[in-house]
Enzyme design. Structure first.
Site, mmCIF file in Angstrom:
data_model
loop_
_atom_site.group_PDB
_atom_site.id
_atom_site.type_symbol
_atom_site.label_atom_id
_atom_site.label_comp_id
_atom_site.label_asym_id
_atom_site.label_seq_id
_atom_site.Cartn_x
_atom_site.Cartn_y
_atom_site.Cartn_z
ATOM 1 N N CYS A 2 0.822 -1.202 0.000
ATOM 2 C CA CYS A 2 0.000 0.000 0.000
ATOM 3 C C CYS A 2 0.858 1.255 0.000
ATOM 4 C CB CYS A 2 -0.859 0.048 1.245
ATOM 5 S SG CYS A 2 -2.058 -1.253 1.347
ATOM 6 N N ARG A 27 4.925 0.189 -6.348
ATOM 7 C CA ARG A 27 4.988 -0.669 -5.163
ATOM 8 C C ARG A 27 4.029 -1.856 -5.270
ATOM 9 N NH1 ARG A 27 6.950 2.444 -0.432
ATOM 10 N NH2 ARG A 27 5.790 1.059 0.890
ATOM 11 N N TRP A 71 -2.981 -2.583 -1.410
ATOM 12 C CA TRP A 71 -2.596 -3.964 -1.724
ATOM 13 C C TRP A 71 -3.260 -4.788 -0.626
ATOM 14 C CZ3 TRP A 71 0.257 -7.964 0.559
ATOM 15 C CH2 TRP A 71 0.700 -8.968 -0.299
ATOM 16 N N ASN A 100 -1.733 2.043 5.941
ATOM 17 C CA ASN A 100 -0.864 0.941 5.490
ATOM 18 C C ASN A 100 -0.578 0.071 6.698
ATOM 19 O OD1 ASN A 100 -0.706 2.281 3.111
ATOM 20 N ND2 ASN A 100 1.493 2.706 3.206
ATOM 21 N N GLY A 101 -0.591 -1.241 6.490
ATOM 22 C CA GLY A 101 -0.237 -2.137 7.587
ATOM 23 C C GLY A 101 -1.392 -3.055 7.950
ATOM 24 N N GLU A 484 18.452 -17.503 -7.029
ATOM 25 C CA GLU A 484 17.975 -16.192 -7.452
ATOM 26 C C GLU A 484 17.410 -16.272 -8.877
ATOM 27 O OE1 GLU A 484 17.124 -13.512 -6.297
ATOM 28 O OE2 GLU A 484 17.407 -11.937 -7.780
ATOM 29 N N LYS A 488 13.655 -15.276 -9.868
ATOM 30 C CA LYS A 488 13.344 -14.274 -10.894
ATOM 31 C C LYS A 488 12.362 -14.855 -11.903
ATOM 32 C CE LYS A 488 14.288 -11.343 -9.481
ATOM 33 N NZ LYS A 488 15.044 -10.967 -8.313
ATOM 34 N N GLU A 491 8.813 -15.390 -10.304
ATOM 35 C CA GLU A 491 8.037 -14.217 -9.887
ATOM 36 C C GLU A 491 7.551 -13.376 -11.054
ATOM 37 O OE1 GLU A 491 10.046 -11.642 -7.044
ATOM 38 O OE2 GLU A 491 11.903 -11.699 -8.163
ATOM 39 N N HIS A 507 19.551 -36.959 -5.766
ATOM 40 C CA HIS A 507 18.853 -37.300 -4.514
ATOM 41 C C HIS A 507 17.365 -36.976 -4.592
ATOM 42 C CE1 HIS A 507 22.551 -38.308 -2.458
ATOM 43 N NE2 HIS A 507 23.089 -37.195 -2.947
ATOM 44 N N LYS A 606 6.317 -4.300 -4.140
ATOM 45 C CA LYS A 606 7.645 -3.834 -3.759
ATOM 46 C C LYS A 606 7.578 -3.405 -2.293
ATOM 47 C CE LYS A 606 11.728 -2.775 -5.543
ATOM 48 N NZ LYS A 606 12.540 -3.888 -6.066
HETATM 49 N N1 HGA Z 1 -4.789 -3.956 5.911
HETATM 50 C C1 HGA Z 1 -5.140 -2.918 4.983
HETATM 51 C C2 HGA Z 1 -3.918 -2.266 4.373
HETATM 52 C C3 HGA Z 1 -3.049 -3.283 3.655
HETATM 53 C C4 HGA Z 1 -1.629 -2.851 3.357
HETATM 54 O O1 HGA Z 1 -1.002 -2.035 4.009
HETATM 55 N N2 HGA Z 1 -0.999 -3.460 2.325
HETATM 56 O O2 HGA Z 1 0.355 -3.143 2.030
HETATM 57 C C5 HGA Z 1 -6.079 -3.449 3.914
HETATM 58 O O3 HGA Z 1 -6.153 -4.664 3.668
HETATM 59 O O4 HGA Z 1 -6.760 -2.642 3.294
#
Ligand code: HGA
Length: 611
Positions: A2, A27, A71, A100-101, A484, A488, A491, A507, A606
Site C-alpha cells: 500500500c 509498489r 494492496w 498501510n499495515g 535467485e 526471478k 516471480e 537425490h 515492492k
Molecule cells: N490492511 C489494509 C492495508 C493493507 C496494506 O497495508 N498493504 O500493504 C487493507 O487490507 O486494506
C-alpha cells in the site's frame, strides 16, 4: 504494498494526490482512492489503475486531502474495501482515514464498535481506525487527541493519515512499524509512505519514527514521539531524482534496472576505489570497535536479499574466516534461537522497511544482540536507523518488483564487508587487498559485457515461453545465484522454477527431468566445474534440455540438447555478480513472451511492509 499520500496547501491538491499515487504505483496495488474536504468529505475510489481513479476524480478540487493505493491484506479487492475509509456513515462522512499495515486486534475493535452502534461497510481491518477516531473525536473535539487515543488501542502495524470534516486546516498522521514521511513545502505540507510520492512538490523531508504522531497544517508541522512529547526530527534533502523514477528509453523498469547495473555497482564502490583501500569506517564510525569484538555473523533477510546473504556466507567464511549463518527473517523472529552477544547481526533490505527483516532485527536486539549492520538502498529508512552500522548501496531507486540492481549492489556491499573483516582480523596481505580492489574495478566492465549477451538470451527465452517448470542448478557460491535465477523466473514469468545444488540432483529432482524440463546450469570455471559437468551428463542422459551459462574459458561445447552461452571472462571471487546477469535477462525475456506484467507481477508488491 500500500501507499499513502496526503497534502494540505493553499492551492488545489488533487493533482498532487493523483501524481503522488501514480508515483507509488510501482509498489504494487490493486485499488486506489482519495478523499478531500470541501463543505463535505468527498471520496473517489476505483479498483485497478490510478488512471481510472484520475478519470473518476475529474472536477474534484480541494486544499486538503489524502490518497491511497491498496494492496489488500484484509478483505477482497473491491471498491468497498479500497481506502480511504470513513466514519460514522458512508452518507455523512466526518472522518476519513488511509492506512498501510495490519491492525491485529481489528476483530475485537469491530465487536466493540458495533456494540457502540457503528456499522461496517468493508471487510478491512482499517475501517475500525476510522470509527475509533470518530468515536474519540466526538468526545474530545480534537483530531490530534482523537488519533492519539485511537492508536493507543491498536495492536499491529500502521501508517495512517486522517482528516476530519470539522478541521479543514489540519491533517493528523501516525506510524508504527510502517514507513511514513512528511514533505515540507512553502506554505504547504505533505505526507507520504515513500519519498517518490512527494518529489514533484518538495525534496525536503522528515522521516517519522516508530510511535510518532504528527499534526500538519499548511503553515507547519508538529511531531510528537511515542511518549507524546513534542520532538524535533531531522530534515533531509532527498537526493532521489525524478529521472530515476522515469522509464526513459526502456519498456520496463526491470529492463532499465538490469541495464543500470554497471552504473549502480560503480557508484556503490566509488568511495572505496577513491580511497584505494578497504576502510572500516565505510560501515560507520563505530565499525572498527564493533568489528574487533565480534566472533561470528548472522545475516537476516528475505527474498532476493536472503540469496545475497547466502552468497555472502561463502565470502565471509572463506575470506574473513568468520563463522556465518543466514536466516530467513520471518523464521528467525519466531523461533527460539541461542543468542550470542558477540555476533554481528547483518540485515539486508533494499527498501530498509521490509517488515519481516525489521522485526527480526528488533527480535535479535531483544535477545541481547547489540552489534548490527544494515545493508540498505534507501537512505534514512527504518532498518539503518535501528542499526549500529550501515552500508548504503547506491543502486538508485529500484521500481521493478523483481529486484535486480539492488541484488548486485548488495553483493558488492557484502563482499566489501568480507574483505574489510578479513583486514580487521589480520588476514589480508597488502597484495591481496590490491588484488581484491582490482577485482572490484573490473567487475563493472564484466557486467557490461554480460549485458551484451542479451540477444542470445532472448533467443533462449523462446524455449521457456511454453514451459511450466524449470530447474536451476549451481554449486558452491553459485548455488544462491541459481536460487535467485529460479526466483526471478517464477516471480515475473509465473513458470514454476526450483533451484538445487547440482550435487543434489540425483537425490530427488532428477525424477522430474525429461525433454520438457529445461535445466539452467550456472557453470563458471571454478574448482567445482568438473563436478557440475558430471551432473549435467546425468540430465543429458535423461533427455533433459540443458541451458548452460559458462565462462569463456570453461571448455564447453554445445551439442544435442546442450545449449551454451559463455559469459565473457571469469572474474574470480566476484563471479556470482557476473553470473546473475544472464539469469535476470532470461527471466525478463521469458516473462515478455508470456505477456505478464513484468514490473508488477500478480500478487506481489515492492517494499513488503506487512507480515
Ligand atoms: N490492511 C489494509 C492495508 C493493507 C496494506 O497495508 N498493504 O500493504 C487493507 O487490507 O486494506
Amino acid at each position: 504494498m500500500c501507499g499513502i499520500v496526503g497534502a494540505i496547501a493553499q492551492r488545489n491538491i488533487v493533482p498532487i494526490l493523483i501524481e503522488g499515487l501514480s508515483r507509488l504505483e510501482y509498489r504494487g496495488y490493486d485499488s486506489a482512492g482519495i478523499a478531500v474536504l470541501n463543505q463535505q468529505i468527498e471520496r473517489v475510489r476505483a479498483v485497478g489503475r490510478v488512471a481510472e481513479l484520475e478519470r473518476k476524480a475529474q472536477g474534484l478540487s480541494s486544499f486538503i486531502g489524502i490518497g491511497h493505493t491498496r494492496w489488500a491484506t484484509h478483505g477482497g479487492v473491491t471498491e468497498q474495501n479500497a481506502h480511504p475509509h470513513v466514519s460514522p456513515t458512508q452518507d455523512n462522512p466526518q472522518i476519513a482515514v488511509v492506512h498501510n499495515g495490519i491492525i491485529e486486534n481489528h476483530d475485537e475493535q469491530r465487536d466493540r464498535l458495533t456494540a457502540l452502534g457503528y456499522a461496517f461497510h468493508s471487510q478491512t481491518d482499517t475501517e475500525v481506525i476510522a470509527h475509533l477516531v470518530h468515536y474519540y473525536y466526538q468526545q474530545t473535539r480534537d483530531l490530534l487527541q482523537a488519533v492519539k487515543l485511537t492508536i493507543s488501542e491498536l495492536t499491529g502495524a500502521y501508517a495512517i493519515s486522517v482528516i476530519a470534516l470539522e478541521n479543514p486546516t489540519q491533517m493528523v498522521v501516525a506510524r508504527l512499524g510502517c514507513p511514513l514521511l512528511i514533505g515540507l513545502g512553502d506554505g504547504e505540507n505533505f505526507v507520504a509512505s515513500d519519498v517518490s510520492a512527494v518529489l514533484s512538490a518538495t525534496r525536503r523531508v522528515i522521516y517519522l519514527e516508530d510511535g510518532d504522531v504528527a499534526s500538519l497544517t499548511s503553515a507547519g508541522v508538529v511531531i510528537y514521539d511515542k511518549t507524546l512529547q513534542v520532538v524535533e526530527r531531522k530534515e533531509h534533502l532527498s537526493d532521489v531524482s525524478l529521472a530515476s523514477l522515469e522509464l526513459g528509453p526502456y519498456n520496463h523498469f526491470m529492463q532499465k534496472e538490469i541495464h543500470e547495473q554497471p552504473r549502480a555497482i560503480s557508484d556503490t564502490i566509488e568511495a572505496l576505489i577513491d580511497d584505494g583501500a578497504f576502510r572500516t569506517e565505510l560501515f560507520g564510525v563505530e565499525a572498527a570497535d564493533i568489528f574487533s569484538q565480534i566472533d561470528s555473523v548472522l545475516i537476516l533477510a528475505a527474498g532476493t536479499s536472503y540469496y545475497a546473504g547466502l552468497t555472502a556466507k561463502y565470502w565471509l567464511e572463506s575470506i574473513a574466516r568468520i563463522p556465518t549463518s543466514v536466516e530467513i527473517a520471518s523464521e528467525y523472529r519466531y523461533r527460539e534461537s541461542v543468542p550470542n552477544p558477540k555476533q554481528l547481526i547483518v540485515t539486508i533490505s533494499q527498501s530498509g522497511e521490509t517488515l519481516d527483516t525489521m522485526e527480526a532485527l528488533k527480535h535479535a536486539q531483544k535477545l541481547g544482540h547489540t552489534h548490527s549492520l544494515a545493508i540498505c538502498n534507501v537512505q534514512e529508512s527504518a532498518i539503518p536507523r535501528a542499526s549500529s552500522l550501515v552500508f548504503y548501496t547506491r543502486a538508485g531507486a529500484e521500481i521493478g518488483v523483481a529486484s535486480t540492481k539492488a541484488f548486485t549492489t548488495q553483493l558488492i556491499a557484502l563482499f566489501v564487508l568480507a574483505v574489510t573483516l578479513a583486514k580487521e582480523r589480520g588476514l589480508l596481505s597488502p597484495a591481496q587487498e590490491l588484488a581484491y580492489l582490482s577485482d572490484l574495478r573490473q567487475v563493472t566492465g564484466s557486467v557490461q559485457i554480460a549485458l551484451n549477451l542479451e540477444p542470445q538470451i532472448r533467443e533462449w527465452a523462446k524455449q521457456f515461453g511454453d514451459k511450466e517448470h524449470a530447474l536451476f542448478l549451481g554449486r558452491g557460491v553459485h548455488f544462491p545465484i541459481a536460487m535467485e535465477g529460479a526466483l526471478k523466473l517464477k516471480e515475473i514469468s509465473y513458470i514454476h522454477a526450483e533451484a538445487y545444488p547440482a550435487g543434489e540432483l540425483k537425490h530427488g529432482p532428477l525424477a522430474l527431468v525429461d525433454s520438457n524440463m529445461p535445466v539452467v546450469v550456472i557453470a563458471p570455471n571454478d574448482v567445482l566445474l568438473e563436478k557440475v559437468k558430471s551432473n549435467m551428463q546425468e540430465v543429458k542422459a535423461r533427455g533433459g534440455q540443458l541451458f548452460v551459462f559458462a565462462d569463456a574459458d570453461s571448455h564447453f561445447n554445445a551439442s544435442e540438447g546442450v545449449h551454451v552461452i559463455r559469459t565473457p571472462r571469469h572474474v574470480g571471487v566476484l563471479s556470482p555478480i557476473l553470473h546473475v546477469i544472464p539469469v535476470q535477462l532470461l527471466a525478463y525475456h521469458a516473462a515478455l513472451l508470456k505477456g505478464t506484467d513484468v514490473d508488477k507481477p500478480r500478487n506481489l508488491a515492492k517494499s513488503v511492509t506487512v507480515e
